[in-house]
Each structure stands twice: as C-alpha cells, then as structure tokens.
Design a protein around this motif. Structure first.
Motif, PDB file in Angstrom:
ATOM      1  N   ALA A 114      -4.955   1.637   8.973  1.00 12.69           N
ATOM      2  CA  ALA A 114      -5.365   0.546   9.626  1.00 12.69           C
ATOM      3  C   ALA A 114      -6.513  -0.102   8.257  1.00 12.69           C
ATOM      4  CB  ALA A 114      -6.066   0.627  10.552  1.00 12.69           C
ATOM      5  N   TRP A 115      -6.382  -1.575   8.226  1.00 17.50           N
ATOM      6  CA  TRP A 115      -7.273  -2.071   7.241  1.00 17.50           C
ATOM      7  C   TRP A 115      -8.364  -2.956   8.139  1.00 17.50           C
ATOM      8  CZ3 TRP A 115      -7.682  -1.646   2.305  1.00 17.50           C
ATOM      9  CH2 TRP A 115      -6.659  -0.844   1.443  1.00 17.50           C
ATOM     10  N   ALA A 129       0.716  -0.433   6.641  1.00 18.44           N
ATOM     11  CA  ALA A 129      -0.565  -1.037   6.679  1.00 18.44           C
ATOM     12  C   ALA A 129      -0.634  -1.744   5.400  1.00 18.44           C
ATOM     13  CB  ALA A 129      -1.638  -0.102   7.085  1.00 18.44           C
ATOM     14  N   THR A 130      -0.481  -3.054   5.432  1.00 19.32           N
ATOM     15  CA  THR A 130      -0.473  -3.857   3.846  1.00 19.32           C
ATOM     16  C   THR A 130      -1.939  -4.520   4.105  1.00 19.32           C
ATOM     17  OG1 THR A 130       0.598  -5.642   5.063  1.00 19.32           O
ATOM     18  CG2 THR A 130       1.985  -4.119   3.828  1.00 19.32           C
ATOM     19  N   VAL A 159       0.794  -1.052   0.037  1.00 17.38           N
ATOM     20  CA  VAL A 159       0.283   0.168   0.093  1.00 17.38           C
ATOM     21  C   VAL A 159       0.874   1.100  -0.037  1.00 17.38           C
ATOM     22  CG1 VAL A 159      -1.684   1.245   1.293  1.00 17.38           C
ATOM     23  CG2 VAL A 159      -2.138  -1.178   1.194  1.00 17.38           C
ATOM     24  N   GLU A 160       0.803   2.292  -0.769  1.00 16.63           N
ATOM     25  CA  GLU A 160       1.225   3.409  -0.760  1.00 16.63           C
ATOM     26  C   GLU A 160       0.418   4.409  -1.073  1.00 16.63           C
ATOM     27  OE1 GLU A 160       4.646   3.938  -3.528  1.00 16.63           O
ATOM     28  OE2 GLU A 160       4.412   1.690  -4.271  1.00 16.63           O
ATOM     29  N   PHE A 180     -10.000   0.616   3.949  1.00 18.88           N
ATOM     30  CA  PHE A 180      -8.858   1.431   4.465  1.00 18.88           C
ATOM     31  C   PHE A 180      -9.261   2.462   5.151  1.00 18.88           C
ATOM     32  CE2 PHE A 180      -5.202   4.328   3.641  1.00 18.88           C
ATOM     33  CZ  PHE A 180      -4.089   3.809   4.114  1.00 18.88           C
ATOM     34  N   ASN A 181      -8.731   2.948   6.088  1.00 19.04           N
ATOM     35  CA  ASN A 181      -8.973   3.986   7.175  1.00 19.04           C
ATOM     36  C   ASN A 181      -7.433   4.505   7.526  1.00 19.04           C
ATOM     37  OD1 ASN A 181      -9.728   6.241   8.728  1.00 19.04           O
ATOM     38  ND2 ASN A 181     -11.729   5.116   9.336  1.00 19.04           N
ATOM     39  N   ARG A 182      -7.083   5.608   6.981  1.00 19.86           N
ATOM     40  CA  ARG A 182      -5.810   6.183   7.116  1.00 19.86           C
ATOM     41  C   ARG A 182      -5.779   6.787   8.706  1.00 19.86           C
ATOM     42  NH1 ARG A 182      -2.325  10.119   3.496  1.00 19.86           N
ATOM     43  NH2 ARG A 182      -0.282   9.676   4.369  1.00 19.86           N
ATOM     44  N   SER A 183      -6.727   7.308   9.257  1.00 23.02           N
ATOM     45  CA  SER A 183      -6.705   7.695  10.523  1.00 23.02           C
ATOM     46  C   SER A 183      -7.214   7.035  11.654  1.00 23.02           C
ATOM     47  CB  SER A 183      -7.590   9.220  10.571  1.00 23.02           C
ATOM     48  OG  SER A 183      -8.939   8.938  10.127  1.00 23.02           O
ATOM     49  N   ALA A 184      -7.585   5.527  11.491  1.00 25.14           N
ATOM     50  CA  ALA A 184      -8.017   4.692  12.386  1.00 25.14           C
ATOM     51  C   ALA A 184      -7.137   4.491  13.707  1.00 25.14           C
ATOM     52  CB  ALA A 184      -8.367   3.622  11.635  1.00 25.14           C
ATOM     53  N   ASN A 185      -5.870   4.548  13.250  1.00 27.52           N
ATOM     54  CA  ASN A 185      -4.780   4.257  14.311  1.00 27.52           C
ATOM     55  C   ASN A 185      -3.754   5.203  14.355  1.00 27.52           C
ATOM     56  OD1 ASN A 185      -2.739   3.179  15.644  1.00 27.52           O
ATOM     57  ND2 ASN A 185      -3.737   0.949  15.189  1.00 27.52           N
ATOM     58  N   VAL A 186      -3.513   6.183  14.974  1.00 30.52           N
ATOM     59  CA  VAL A 186      -2.409   7.205  14.800  1.00 30.52           C
ATOM     60  C   VAL A 186      -1.140   6.502  15.145  1.00 30.52           C
ATOM     61  CG1 VAL A 186      -4.087   9.060  15.685  1.00 30.52           C
ATOM     62  CG2 VAL A 186      -2.919   7.610  17.359  1.00 30.52           C
ATOM     63  N   ILE A 187      -0.769   5.300  15.616  1.00 32.93           N
ATOM     64  CA  ILE A 187       0.220   4.837  16.057  1.00 32.93           C
ATOM     65  C   ILE A 187       0.734   4.434  14.659  1.00 32.93           C
ATOM     66  CG2 ILE A 187       1.433   2.950  17.144  1.00 32.93           C
ATOM     67  CD1 ILE A 187      -0.370   3.274  19.388  1.00 32.93           C
TER      68      ILE A 187
END
Length: 231
Positions: free
Chosen positions: A106-107, A54-55, A41-42, A95-102
């Motif tokens: 996240a997928w 996050a792949t 994922v890019e 895909f949610n880019r802001s779901a996990n700030v660490i």
C-alpha cells in the motif's frame, strides 16, 4: 567482482530504490523511447523481480532516493519530474508492503517537500522517518537547497555550496556526503553535511560526473559509473 543478475520487468531509468542487495523495492522512473514517466513498482527478493499491484499515485522520473529501508517492505519517494522534463513535483509517498495483506502493498501520501524539484540527491542511508534531500533541478541555476524529513515534516536546512542536480549522495542526516553532479557542466565537487552545515572537501572526484552510484558512509564511500559528457 560484479555479477550480472536478473533484469527487472520495467525498462526504466532515473527511478528510486529502497532496500538491500537481496531485498529491494523499485519505484517509478522513465522509459527511454518514448520518454514517459512511470508509476510502476517492483520488488526483488535476491533472485527475481515481481511487479507490485500497488503503483505510485504520482508517476514520476528523475527521482532521488530519499528514504531507505533494510528490505523491500518499506520505502519513501519524494520529488521528481512528472513529465520527464522540467515540470517537478514536491509530492512524497510512503510504501508499506505489509500494510494491506490483500493487495500485499500500500502507498500513503506523505507531507510535501518545501521545494518542488527533480534529479535531487539524498543521504542514501537515511530511513523512511529520518532522511535528507538536497540539490536538484528547480530551474537555472541548479539547486542548492537542503531539506530534512523527520517522519512527519520536511524542514529547510542550510544550503549546499555548489548548485547541482543528478547529485550522487550517501550517509545519514547528521553525516551526509555529496560527490559530483551536474552544475552544469559535470562537477567533481565533494561536500560533507554535519547535520547543520555543508563544508567543501578539498579532495574532489578524480573524474567529474553525474548520475553515478554512490554508497557507503561519509568517511568510507564507493562511487561507480555515471555520466561524463567530455568522454
């Protein structure tokens, strides 16, 4: 005019994209040599590509872009080939880019499609909670099935008139456009979907082709590139 931009990091094709010209998430695809499906994922910010940690859970190629987002913050990928060949999946991932700030992304697994297939077409302007998938490779002859996703469930809709795969598509779930595809051989057939039924548009493509890029709406679209084996 067209302008060259920065190359992405993974040299793959037949993956899926979501976003806009300056904010994109690129998902999966397949390498050329050797032909291996990817879970990479890019994300793109308008100037450079960054590899996401996050792949995809399911590596896949020959994917249709089914759920779009205005930016690289979200995306939805459905179907595809898990081997780079005829083995298809019905798996859906969101895909949610802001779901996990660490991890910064996240997928999550989504509902599976009713029909496993690869090289499917999609209404390009659909969203992650309202999208349309159609045609695709599910064996011989080429597929005609259509499914609609409402954010929680895939529902079978009326089928297309012309079976094909690697089908360029655009529009939304109530006004979609399919132009070209591989029947085989390459097709110039154009069909329009009104939310219930597909209807053939007598104005087909001037050059029959598949795997082309199609953008715009049902009534104002631009198609470029593609494969025409006769040339």
């Amino acid at each position: 005019s067209w302008t060259s931009e920065t190359d992405c990091n993974a040299d793959t094709y037949m993956g899926s994209l979501s976003g806009s010209q300056t904010s994109i998430v690129k998902m999966g695809g397949q390498t050329v040599t050797p032909p291996v499906v990817s879970n990479a994922v890019e994300t793109y910010d308008g100037s450079s590509w960054a590899t996401s940690p996050a792949t995809l859970t399911t590596a896949r190629g020959y994917v249709g872009m089914t759920g779009n987002s205005p930016s690289s913050s979200a995306g939805l990928i459905s179907g595809g080939s898990t081997t780079g060949g005829v083995a298809s999946t019905a798996a859906t991932e969101e895909f949610n880019r802001s779901a996990n700030v660490i991890t910064a992304a996240a997928w999550a697994s989504g509902p599976t499609m009713n029909t496993a297939r690869s090289a499917l077409g999609a209404a390009r302007n659909g969203t992650t909670t309202s999208c349309l998938a159609f045609s695709g490779y599910e064996g011989s002859p080429a597929g005609i099935k259509t499914e609609e996703f409402d954010g929680s469930t895939w529902t079978n809709k009326n089928s297309m008139g012309t079976g094909r795969y690697n089908t360029p598509g655009t529009g939304i779930v109530t006004a979609a456009l399919a132009a070209g595809g591989n029947a085989p051989p390459q097709s110039g057939a154009t069909e329009e979907f009104d939310g219930t039924n597909w209807a053939a548009n007598p104005t087909g493509l001037n050059t029959a082709r598949y795997t082309a890029a199609l953008t715009g709406t049902q009534t104002a679209a631009l198609l470029s590139g593609g494969t025409d084996p006769s040339v």
